[in-house]
Design an enzyme around this catalytic site. Structure first.
Site, short mmCIF file in Angstrom:
data_model
loop_
_atom_site.label_atom_id
_atom_site.label_comp_id
_atom_site.label_asym_id
_atom_site.label_seq_id
_atom_site.Cartn_x
_atom_site.Cartn_y
_atom_site.Cartn_z
CG HIS A 53 74.03 32.21 30.62
ND1 HIS A 53 75.29 32.56 31.58
CD2 HIS A 53 74.08 33.20 30.94
CE1 HIS A 53 76.14 33.07 31.50
NE2 HIS A 53 75.26 34.24 31.24
NE ARG A 78 70.72 35.12 27.45
CZ ARG A 78 71.15 35.91 28.60
NH1 ARG A 78 71.27 36.48 28.89
NH2 ARG A 78 71.08 34.70 29.70
CD GLU A 158 74.75 40.92 30.16
OE1 GLU A 158 73.77 40.58 31.03
OE2 GLU A 158 75.10 40.70 29.09
CG ASP A 184 76.47 38.86 33.62
OD1 ASP A 184 77.23 38.90 34.48
OD2 ASP A 184 75.73 39.14 32.78
C1 3PY Z 1 71.71 39.11 33.72
O1 3PY Z 1 70.92 39.35 34.63
O2 3PY Z 1 72.92 39.49 33.68
C2 3PY Z 1 71.34 38.38 31.89
O3 3PY Z 1 71.42 37.93 31.36
C3 3PY Z 1 69.41 37.61 32.09
O4 3PY Z 1 69.74 36.17 32.01
MG MG Z 2 73.65 38.50 32.20
#
Ligand code: 3PY
Ligand code: MG
Length: 266
Positions: A53, A78, A158, A184
């Site tokens: 992101h 990441r 996530e 997420d």
């Molecule tokens: C999330 O909280 O989904 C993340 O990927 C943090 O950047």
């Molecule tokens: Mg995320």
């Protein structure tokens, strides 16, 4: 300097996390090497550079990893979703860890290991010149025999599928740990209703994820978010925890300075 790997203790992210130390990381999305260096020279133990992101591309990533190395701080990268080629490249550039988002299945975890680990664990291709230069390692054979141990593959949990498979994902040889994306995860667990990383549903999932990681003898990491939340997630047992993010660091600094100067704005 550590005689076997040529790294300082502070640079040894894998060793510190495996020994049970808590590592607090800065989170960076503004893709600029000088800013990354400023944050690396701050009080954080490590920094995470976000290509999913955030605005890092390969060139700014390479520069930022070098700048952090100059500050004696390890970098976790990441990568974008499913970008396993970038995972290998991040290691070649000197990343100490790679965080792969949205890992849902054992097959995806295996593909991540393939990119991250040399044979026999995986299929990482040889080309760590820059990583060796930054760590002070000059012996190729020694890099080969230590890299699988010294660089970390962290699978992001996530999604509901990832949570349901967390024990199996952690059992994949070469996966060194998990890293939770609570935003997420909150969207997934609420069926798309809410983004609330502090929800009870997320907290229940965090308990399961930490237990699974501890049971597997592997690392539990998390995007900690707001500083107040960071204290709470540490109590769950997470040891690799990011704090805030770079835009918030700048904003908080500006607001604190304006307030301290007693200036009214607007
Ligand atoms: C999330 O909280 O989904 C993340 O990927 C943090 O950047
Ligand atoms: Mg995320």
């Amino acid at each position: 300097m550590n005689a076997t790997a040529g790294r300082t203790t502070a640079f040894d992210l894998a060793g510190r996390l495996r020994a049970g130390a808590t590592v607090q990381a800065g989170w960076m999305g503004i893709g600029d090497p000088i800013f990354a260096e400023i944050v690396a020279r701050s009080g954080f133990d490590a920094i995470v550079l976000d290509m999913q992101h955030g605005m890092f591309g390969p060139a700014s990533l390479a520069g930022s990893i070098g700048a952090a190395a100059g500050a004696g701080k390890p970098v976790a990268v990441r990568v974008p979703v499913g970008d396993m080629a970038m995972a290998s490249r991040a290691l070649d550039m000197g990343a100490a860890a790679v965080i792969a988002p949205m890992i849902d299945t054992v097959e995806q975890a295996r593909a991540f290991v393939d990119a991250m680990k040399f044979a026999p664990l995986g299929r990482r291709s040889w080309g760590p010149g820059r990583a060796m230069m930054l760590s002070g390692e000059s012996v190729a054979q020694r890099y080969l025999t230590t890299a699988n141990r010294d660089t970390l593959a962290l699978a992001m949990i996530e999604t509901r599928e990832g949570l349901d498979a967390v024990e199996d994902i952690l059992a994949v040889p070469g996966i060194d740990g998990v890293f939770v994306g609570p935003n997420d995860l909150s969207i997934a667990l609420s069926g798309g209703d809410r983004v609330d990383p502090h929800s009870t549903l997320v907290d229940l999932a965090l308990t399961r994820i930490v237990e699974a990681a501890k049971g597997a003898g592997k690392i539990a990491g998390i995007f900690g978010g707001a500083p107040e939340r960071v204290k709470i997630v540490r109590q769950f047992g997470f040891t690799f925890v990011s704090i805030g993010h770079d835009t918030a660091y700048v904003k908080a600094g500006i607001e604190a300075m304006i307030a301290a100067a007693g200036v009214t704005t607007g």
